[in-house]
Design an enzyme around this catalytic site. Structure first.
Site, PDB file in Angstrom:
ATOM      1  N   SER A   1       0.871  -1.326   0.036  1.00 47.63           N
ATOM      2  CA  SER A   1      -0.032  -0.344  -0.116  1.00 47.63           C
ATOM      3  C   SER A   1       0.856   1.324   0.069  1.00 47.63           C
ATOM      4  CB  SER A   1      -0.890   0.046   1.204  1.00 47.63           C
ATOM      5  OG  SER A   1      -1.614   1.315   1.289  1.00 47.63           O
TER       6      SER A   1
ATOM      7  N   TYR B   1      -1.098  -1.000  10.215  1.00 50.49           N
ATOM      8  CA  TYR B   1      -1.426  -1.252   8.818  1.00 50.49           C
ATOM      9  C   TYR B   1       0.130  -0.753   8.061  1.00 50.49           C
ATOM     10  CZ  TYR B   1      -3.672  -1.179   4.251  1.00 50.49           C
ATOM     11  OH  TYR B   1      -4.248  -1.416   2.803  1.00 50.49           O
TER      12      TYR B   1
ATOM     13  N   LYS C   1       2.659  -3.278   5.790  1.00 53.15           N
ATOM     14  CA  LYS C   1       2.624  -2.931   4.227  1.00 53.15           C
ATOM     15  C   LYS C   1       4.069  -2.584   3.856  1.00 53.15           C
ATOM     16  CE  LYS C   1      -1.413  -3.804   2.967  1.00 53.15           C
ATOM     17  NZ  LYS C   1      -1.960  -5.093   2.262  1.00 53.15           N
TER      18      LYS C   1
ATOM     19  N   ILE D   1      -7.926   3.018  -3.631  1.00 55.52           N
ATOM     20  CA  ILE D   1      -8.469   2.372  -4.593  1.00 55.52           C
ATOM     21  C   ILE D   1     -10.028   2.200  -4.250  1.00 55.52           C
ATOM     22  CG2 ILE D   1      -8.660   0.255  -5.950  1.00 55.52           C
ATOM     23  CD1 ILE D   1      -6.273   2.042  -6.361  1.00 55.52           C
TER      24      ILE D   1
HETATM   25  P1  NAP Z   1     -11.634  -5.663   0.698  1.00 57.28           P
HETATM   26  O1  NAP Z   1     -12.483  -5.015  -0.520  1.00 57.28           O
HETATM   27  O2  NAP Z   1     -11.871  -5.275   2.009  1.00 57.28           O
HETATM   28  O3  NAP Z   1     -11.288  -7.244   0.399  1.00 57.28           O
HETATM   29  C1  NAP Z   1     -10.075  -7.776   1.301  1.00 57.28           C
HETATM   30  C2  NAP Z   1     -10.138  -9.269   1.015  1.00 57.28           C
HETATM   31  O4  NAP Z   1      -9.268  -9.785   1.943  1.00 57.28           O
HETATM   32  C3  NAP Z   1     -11.403  -9.889   0.753  1.00 57.28           C
HETATM   33  O5  NAP Z   1     -11.435 -11.025  -0.199  1.00 57.28           O
HETATM   34  C4  NAP Z   1     -11.439 -10.672   1.973  1.00 57.28           C
HETATM   35  O6  NAP Z   1     -11.796 -12.123   2.102  1.00 57.28           O
HETATM   36  C5  NAP Z   1      -9.953 -11.222   2.271  1.00 57.28           C
HETATM   37  N1  NAP Z   1      -9.488 -11.509   3.676  1.00 57.28           N
HETATM   38  C6  NAP Z   1      -9.419 -10.466   4.658  1.00 57.28           C
HETATM   39  N2  NAP Z   1      -8.948 -11.292   5.781  1.00 57.28           N
HETATM   40  C7  NAP Z   1      -8.775 -12.437   5.574  1.00 57.28           C
HETATM   41  C8  NAP Z   1      -8.381 -13.574   5.995  1.00 57.28           C
HETATM   42  N3  NAP Z   1      -8.195 -13.647   7.555  1.00 57.28           N
HETATM   43  N4  NAP Z   1      -8.402 -14.795   5.464  1.00 57.28           N
HETATM   44  C9  NAP Z   1      -8.664 -14.768   3.740  1.00 57.28           C
HETATM   45  N5  NAP Z   1      -8.980 -13.801   3.332  1.00 57.28           N
HETATM   46  C10 NAP Z   1      -8.978 -12.652   4.049  1.00 57.28           C
HETATM   47  O7  NAP Z   1     -10.151  -4.905   0.277  1.00 57.28           O
HETATM   48  P2  NAP Z   1      -9.298  -4.431  -0.885  1.00 57.28           P
HETATM   49  O8  NAP Z   1      -9.653  -3.074  -0.930  1.00 57.28           O
HETATM   50  O9  NAP Z   1      -9.731  -5.214  -2.175  1.00 57.28           O
HETATM   51  O10 NAP Z   1      -7.924  -4.644  -0.738  1.00 57.28           O
HETATM   52  C11 NAP Z   1      -6.962  -5.823  -1.131  1.00 57.28           C
HETATM   53  C12 NAP Z   1      -5.704  -5.413  -0.659  1.00 57.28           C
HETATM   54  O11 NAP Z   1      -5.134  -4.592  -1.131  1.00 57.28           O
HETATM   55  C13 NAP Z   1      -5.363  -5.367   0.883  1.00 57.28           C
HETATM   56  O12 NAP Z   1      -4.076  -5.931   1.400  1.00 57.28           O
HETATM   57  C14 NAP Z   1      -5.369  -4.057   0.993  1.00 57.28           C
HETATM   58  O13 NAP Z   1      -4.638  -3.666   2.131  1.00 57.28           O
HETATM   59  C15 NAP Z   1      -4.556  -3.640  -0.191  1.00 57.28           C
HETATM   60  N6  NAP Z   1      -4.660  -2.175  -0.634  1.00 57.28           N
HETATM   61  C16 NAP Z   1      -5.997  -1.544  -0.625  1.00 57.28           C
HETATM   62  C17 NAP Z   1      -6.150  -0.353  -0.981  1.00 57.28           C
HETATM   63  C18 NAP Z   1      -7.602   0.427  -1.353  1.00 57.28           C
HETATM   64  O14 NAP Z   1      -7.352   1.610  -1.505  1.00 57.28           O
HETATM   65  N7  NAP Z   1      -8.645  -0.236  -1.206  1.00 57.28           N
HETATM   66  C19 NAP Z   1      -4.928   0.471  -1.072  1.00 57.28           C
HETATM   67  C20 NAP Z   1      -3.964  -0.025  -0.681  1.00 57.28           C
HETATM   68  C21 NAP Z   1      -3.553  -1.244  -0.633  1.00 57.28           C
HETATM   69  P3  NAP Z   1     -13.030 -12.512   2.996  1.00 57.28           P
HETATM   70  O15 NAP Z   1     -14.204 -12.708   1.957  1.00 57.28           O
HETATM   71  O16 NAP Z   1     -12.863 -13.720   3.557  1.00 57.28           O
HETATM   72  O17 NAP Z   1     -13.475 -11.244   3.847  1.00 57.28           O
END
Ligand code: NAP
Length: 246
Positions: A141, A154, A158, A187
């Site tokens: 991130s 966090y 990261k 995102i």
């Molecule tokens: P999201 O929509 O909240 O989705 C998170 C995903 O992680 C879901 O598929 C969830 O699955 C899974 N997950 C969470 N805890 C888990 C566990 N203990 N075991 C298995 N699966 C688990 O998040 P997102 O925004 O797509 O983010 C995805 C990645 O990108 C993350 O690592 C986040 O830190 C990173 N990121 C996101 C952003 C942003 O702006 N959105 C920015 C920078 C980085 P379940 O169905 O099991 O809950």
């Protein structure tokens, strides 16, 4: 360009958001994709890929369950004969100022965002070395690069991924396995929608390209790093952040 036919990929956190889009894009390019999330959460995303002609299956896993997690790569190899692409994407936030942060909030974020990537990489690396080919991609991130108040847990997880990937990249480069990091900015997903409209507007003002990123912006970067075309890129942190941190 970026054809992935014959490749087998594992994407964690693939039930929604970035992971779902990454899985769909890899499948579109011809990869067989294993989508991982808790319970049967990734089932619908896998079924959508299959319905549009791709090859995909779901696996139920809590990535903090180390004993179960380390069985996933060998199970994929037993079933599909190989594992070419590992995308560690599952992640959570438990935001709080340090003064008020509970130890549980620290441990949960480190376990999900960082330790799970170590466990998976360790389980996948031997077969990748044997294959003399592999792509490991961790989803970090922008917060791991620039910090963010209220996210010490966090940000540490990261930033940890970046150091981990660079060290591992050096260990396995001679075996034709690359290890890279994608560092998304803001995102548009469930994770950022939870912050509310006001925070969205404030963040957008800090983004030179003037908008939040889409999951497809990140999926395109993942697809590139997973491809043969990215063979000479390792230990790299690819920012997908609209310029918010340069
Ligand atoms: P999201 O929509 O909240 O989705 C998170 C995903 O992680 C879901 O598929 C969830 O699955 C899974 N997950 C969470 N805890 C888990 C566990 N203990 N075991 C298995 N699966 C688990 O998040 P997102 O925004 O797509 O983010 C995805 C990645 O990108 C993350 O690592 C986040 O830190 C990173 N990121 C996101 C952003 C942003 O702006 N959105 C920015 C920078 C980085 P379940 O169905 O099991 O809950």
């Amino acid at each position: 360009m970026f054809g992935l036919s014959g490749k087998v990929a594992l994407v964690t956190g693939a039930s929604r958001g970035i992971g779902q889009a990454v899985a769909a894009r890899l499948a579109e390019q011809g990869a067989t994709v294993v989508l991982a999330a808790r319970g049967d959460h990734a089932g619908t995303a896998a079924a959508d890929i299959v319905a549009s002609g791709g090859r995909a299956e779901a696996v139920g896993i809590d990535v903090t369950d180390t004993a179960a997690l380390e069985q996933i790569p060998p199970a994929i190899i037993e079933r599909h004969g190989r594992l070419d692409i590992l995308i560690s994407n599952a992640g959570i936030t438990r935001d709080q100022l340090l003064l008020r942060m509970k130890r549980d909030d620290w441990d949960a974020v480190i376990a999900t965002n960082l330790t799970a990537s170590f466990v998976l990489a360790q389980a996948a690396i031997r077969p990748m070395i044997k294959q003399r080919a592999g792509r490991i991609i961790a989803v970090s991130s922008v917060v791991g690069q620039m910090g963010n108040a209220g996210q010490t847990n966090y940000a540490a997880s990261k930033a940890g991924l970046i150091g981990f990937a660079k060290a591992l990249a050096r260990e396995v480069a001679s075996r034709n396995v690359t290890v890279n990091v994608i560092a998304p900015g803001m995102i548009d997903t469930d994770m950022t929608r939870a912050l509310g409209e006001k925070a969205h507007t404030a963040w957008t003002e800090q983004i030179p390209l003037g908008r939040l990123g889409s999951v497809d912006d990140v999926a395109a970067a993942a697809c590139f790093l997973a491809s043969d075309e990215a063979a000479y890129i390792t230990g790299h942190v690819l920012a997908v952040n609209g310029g918010m941190y340069m």
